[in-house]
Design an enzyme around this catalytic site. Structure first.
Site, PDB file in Angstrom:
ATOM      1  N   GLN A   1       1.096  -0.987   0.043  1.00  0.00           N
ATOM      2  CA  GLN A   1      -0.165  -0.279   0.105  1.00  0.00           C
ATOM      3  C   GLN A   1       0.553   1.184  -0.290  1.00  0.00           C
ATOM      4  OE1 GLN A   1      -2.979  -2.466   2.746  1.00  0.00           O
ATOM      5  NE2 GLN A   1      -3.145  -0.588   2.767  1.00  0.00           N
TER       6      GLN A   1
ATOM      7  N   ARG B   1      -8.926  -1.617   8.078  1.00  0.00           N
ATOM      8  CA  ARG B   1      -9.939  -0.501   7.912  1.00  0.00           C
ATOM      9  C   ARG B   1     -10.537   0.792   8.392  1.00  0.00           C
ATOM     10  NH1 ARG B   1     -14.459  -2.093   3.472  1.00  0.00           N
ATOM     11  NH2 ARG B   1     -14.339   0.039   2.098  1.00  0.00           N
ATOM     12  N   CYS B   2      -9.007   1.339   9.057  1.00  0.00           N
ATOM     13  CA  CYS B   2      -8.863   2.256  10.256  1.00  0.00           C
ATOM     14  C   CYS B   2      -8.248   2.924  10.383  1.00  0.00           C
ATOM     15  CB  CYS B   2      -9.097   1.171  11.300  1.00  0.00           C
ATOM     16  SG  CYS B   2      -8.756   2.145  13.312  1.00  0.00           S
TER      17      CYS B   2
ATOM     18  N   GLU C   1     -12.902   4.452   5.037  1.00  0.00           N
ATOM     19  CA  GLU C   1     -13.052   3.633   6.406  1.00  0.00           C
ATOM     20  C   GLU C   1     -14.444   3.896   7.652  1.00  0.00           C
ATOM     21  OE1 GLU C   1      -9.618   5.055   7.821  1.00  0.00           O
ATOM     22  OE2 GLU C   1      -7.695   3.233   6.519  1.00  0.00           O
TER      23      GLU C   1
END
Ligand code: CDP
Length: 766
Positions: free
Chosen positions: A211, A361-362, A731
């Site tokens: 990422q 996802r945060c 998110e």
């Protein structure tokens, strides 16, 4: 969105004929597989590779001792801790990498792994982070000479004495232990790489499931500079990626071993993790042991919040938090409420588990923060016998208080919490549902309604506060407009399925008036894209999206000069409408962006540099604070304990939206990912450190079958500082959903004396 097709046509992929790392096949490529430890804590007495090496096609067995010769057996983590690439003397968690096998074929490599013989001597295991911090606990990081305990960090924020005073003066105080268990990022694609070292040119190319390709390139250069890999000779290419969710930010040992093996052999080396390895050994999320207290006045006005947390980071702190924030952005835990005082402390602990604490996802611990405050507010509302919606409304930060400085120091950019909750209440028919609930309760049936009115904090930088390993958290875009008026836009972020190819093209199209279909968006190749910190923590739109707009505006400024030259007019006599400049009061006297682009290469003013391109390294002045109100209705089967989500309304506010369809998709996926830990997912360990839930047989990943019909809606409160008024959204739903579900379940059971149930709320727990 067609980006796979684009990638397939990309000449760099002709050799690989594919779009994902696992599709890449290079001539002479060899395969890597990894031997893993059955023990959670053990001394390695002996590694015997001879049987493996006797298998035809097995080329080498690599151990920590081999890597130690090059000082590559340990590597730094993004949190400035250290992590083993391969162990020299002991293993620290079950499924840890122990040795690596290189073979001519993937299946032969797997046979080689089976044949490597390792003798272990088990050591005492520490699985509970609270016990890990007790005096006398076995010290795990014996590699750190001065380390006399298992404590990693202490972090605190807020005004302790003001908080104590507020608690002493409070009429009502609620206190709750809340455990947020370990969960795992189960992306469709597991991590992997193909490393190709060219012995002639000295250039290393790595196709990597990452990422954050630029940061990884820098880390590789820092870690392996001493063996000749200098940064200009390292090219990281993150091709199409099948989901990241924070799990593809860390550097995994497999990457490093593959790179080392390619440098040593001169052959391309592929490593792709299998599903079980992924589930058992990659970095984990959450694992927060929270004790929270909330204080209120007699009339239900909230006054103060106090939180103590123990964070289980496994055997090393390999999270990817900004360096000044070891507990991430947990300090957003005052949420949507106007609290006068708050104090939060977090202590990190080592245990015999894989690394933990990644931002699944945060935005770095925001899920934990939102869950804690939304549970506490709900407990307080029930305790005071007030309706949870009315109670929230009474305590929300009112819209006229923005920008709002929170008790823990954040400046919220904008918000209208009542607006989102009101919309959700109307959409779900809240008043009728409460009536229905009362009737059902009288009949002995269990129905619950849960609310979560969360606030997020996304889009790190600004760079004065945020860095990873010293790398400032800005992000970037470079746009080149070609003579025929088509453009290429390259970004420092990296989509993993969020649709950047679509939304970034829209941003540039909107600013320049070039059709989105004529803008090629590229990310992920460090040889071509401008330097950026990557995509995680919903930061792409707030940072790189803004950079796209800013770079396009620089191009427009130059285009104005060229248009003035072509139209023989003064620059300030020109007006812009998307796609053309025209002379004020004479719309027919115009030059289109395509005509201007051509002139930039063929007929630009004397003294002006040719070309039409710009780059922006955007350093956001603040974070963005998206929010939402979710309402969940559950029915609980009294016989089986099964929780059924009957309805779920999600009203989100991410400011101005670039692409409503993509945002809708982000929210749908996020809601299912938010439901997952609330009802299904958890990773546990027994006393010996054996992982429970190490396969999809017992790690329950919800599918479309378990997913209810999500009813979504939105409000729009633009960010005042973002060039497009946009906030991040990727998110939000994962952050907001768990508390809505748990609040609904507890709401159904409160009258029976239930205050809290730890997640996942399996039938056995409900
Ligand atoms: O960093 P990441 O891409 O995961 O998160 P994001 O910035 O929240 O964006 C997720 C996707 O939603 C991207 O394609 C964005 O461009 C899009 N988005 C949007 O269309 N409008 C917004 N206000 C926010 C995001």
């Amino acid at each position: 969105m067609g980006h796979s097709i684009k990638r397939k046509e990309d000449p760099r992929f002709v050799r690989g004929q594919g779009t994902y790392v696992d599709d890449i096949r290079l001539p002479g490529m060899i395969y890597l597989d990894i031997v893993r430890s059955p023990f959670a804590h053990a001394t390695i007495k002996k590694i015997n590779p001879s049987k493996a090496l006797s298998i035809p096609g097995v080329l080498a067995v690599i151990t920590g001792q081999d890597l130690a010769k090059y000082n590559l057996h340990w590597m730094p983590t993004l949190m400035s801790d250290t992590q083993m690439v391969l162990p020299v003397d002991k293993v620290m968690f079950q499924s840890q990498e122990v040795a690596a096998v290189l073979a001519t074929d993937r299946y032969i490599a797997a046979d080689g792994v089976e044949a490597v013989e390792v003798e272990y001597d088990p050591l005492p295991v520490v699985v509970d982070p609270k016990k890990a911090l007790e005096p006398g606990a076995p010290i795990l990081r014996t590699d750190k000479k001065d380390k006399k305990d298992n404590h990693i960090f202490h972090w605190e924020v807020g005004d302790k004495s003001a908080t104590e005073r507020a608690f002493a003066a409070a009429k009502t105080v609620v206190r709750q232990d809340i455990y947020i268990p370990r969960i795992h990022v189960a992306s469709i694609e597991t991590p992997g790489c193909v490393a190709q070292f060219d012995k002639v040119t000295g250039k290393l190319t790595v196709w990597l499931t990452t990422q954050a390709p630029h940061a990884i390139r820098t880390v590789v250069a820092l870690v392996a500079g001493h063996v000749g890999l200098s940064e200009e000779k390292i090219r990281i290419i993150a091709p199409d990626i099948g989901g990241g969710f924070g799990g593809k930010v860390p550097v995994y040992p497999g990457y490093v071993i593959a790179i080392a093996a390619s440098v040593l052999t001169g052959k391309p080396v592929k490593w792709v993790e299998d599903r079980m390895e992924n589930l058992q050994a990659d970095s984990f999320a959450r694992d927060y042991h929270i004790t929270a207290e909330l204080a209120a006045e007699k009339d239900g006005t909230l006054t103060a919040l106090r939180i103590k947390t123990i964070a289980d980071h496994g055997y090393t702190d390999a999270a990817a938090n900004p360096s000044k924030f070891p507990a991430g952005l947990f300090g957003i835990c005052t949420g949507s409420y106007d609290l006068k005082a708050a104090h939060v402390q977090v202590d990190g602990a080592y245990t015999n588990k894989p690394p933990g604490g990644i931002a699944y996802r945060c935005s770095f611990r925001v899920t934990e923060a939102a869950y804690a405050i939304e549970r506490m507010v709900d407990i307080m509302a029930h305790e005071l016998n007030m309706d949870p919606a009315d109670f929230r409304r009474k305590n929300f930060i009112p819209p006229d208080k923005f920008p709002y400085k929170s008790a823990l120091g954040w400046e919220y950019d904008s918000g209208n919490y009542d607006g989102a909750l009101t919309k959700a209440i109307e959409k779900i028919g809240y008043a009728e549902l409460r009536k229905e609930q009362a009737e059902k309760r009288a009949r002995g049936e269990l129905m619950g309604i849960g609310i979560s009115s969360f606030t997020e904090i996304v889009g790190a930088g600004p760079s004065k506060h945020f860095d990873i390993l010293g790398l400032k958290m800005f992000d970037s875009c470079e746009i080149r407009v070609h003579p025929t008026g088509k453009a290429i836009a390259r970004f420092g972020t990296k989509s993993q399925g969020q649709g950047h190819e679509t939304t970034y093209a829209q941003i540039v199209a909107e600013e320049l008036g070039i059709p989105a279909g004529h803008i090629l968006v590229e990310e992920g190749d460090t040889d071509t894209a401008p330097y950026g910190l990557g995509t995680y923590a919903s930061r792409s739109t707030p940072t790189a999206g803004a950079a796209g707009a800013m770079a396009a505006r620089k191009i427009r400024d130059k285009a104005r000069k060229i248009a003035a030259h072509l139209l023989e007019a003064r620059e300030d006599d020109l007006e812009w409408e998307p796609g053309k400049f025209f002379v004020r009061g004479n719309p027919g006297n115009a030059k289109t962006i395509q005509e201007i682009a051509l002139a930039a290469y063929t007929n630009h003013p004397q003294g002006m540099e040719a070309g039409l391109e710009a780059v922006s390294y955007y350093d956001p002045p603040n974070l963005t604070f998206p929010f939402g109100s979710y309402i969940c209705v559950v029915d609980i089967d009294k016989g089986t304990g099964e929780v059924k989500i009957r309805r779920f309304v999600a009203v989100d506010d991410c400011g101005n939206i670039i692409n409503p369809m993509i945002v809708e998709g982000q929210i749908h996926g996020g809601l299912t990912m938010g439901m997952a830990p609330a009802l299904y997912e958890e990773i546990n360990y027994d006393e010996e450190g054996n992982i429970q839930g190490g396969s999809f047989m017992d790690y329950l990943l919800p599918t479309a079958v378990e997913t209810p019909k999500w009813e979504t809606d939105k409000t729009c409160t633009p960010s005042p500082h973002h060039p497009l008024g946009a906030k991040g959204v990727g998110e939000s739903a994962t952050v907001g959903a768990p508390a809505a579900i748990v609040n609904a379940v507890v709401d159904a059971l409160w009258h029976l004396g239930v205050r809290h149930i730890d997640i996942p709320i399996t039938p056995a727990r409900a």
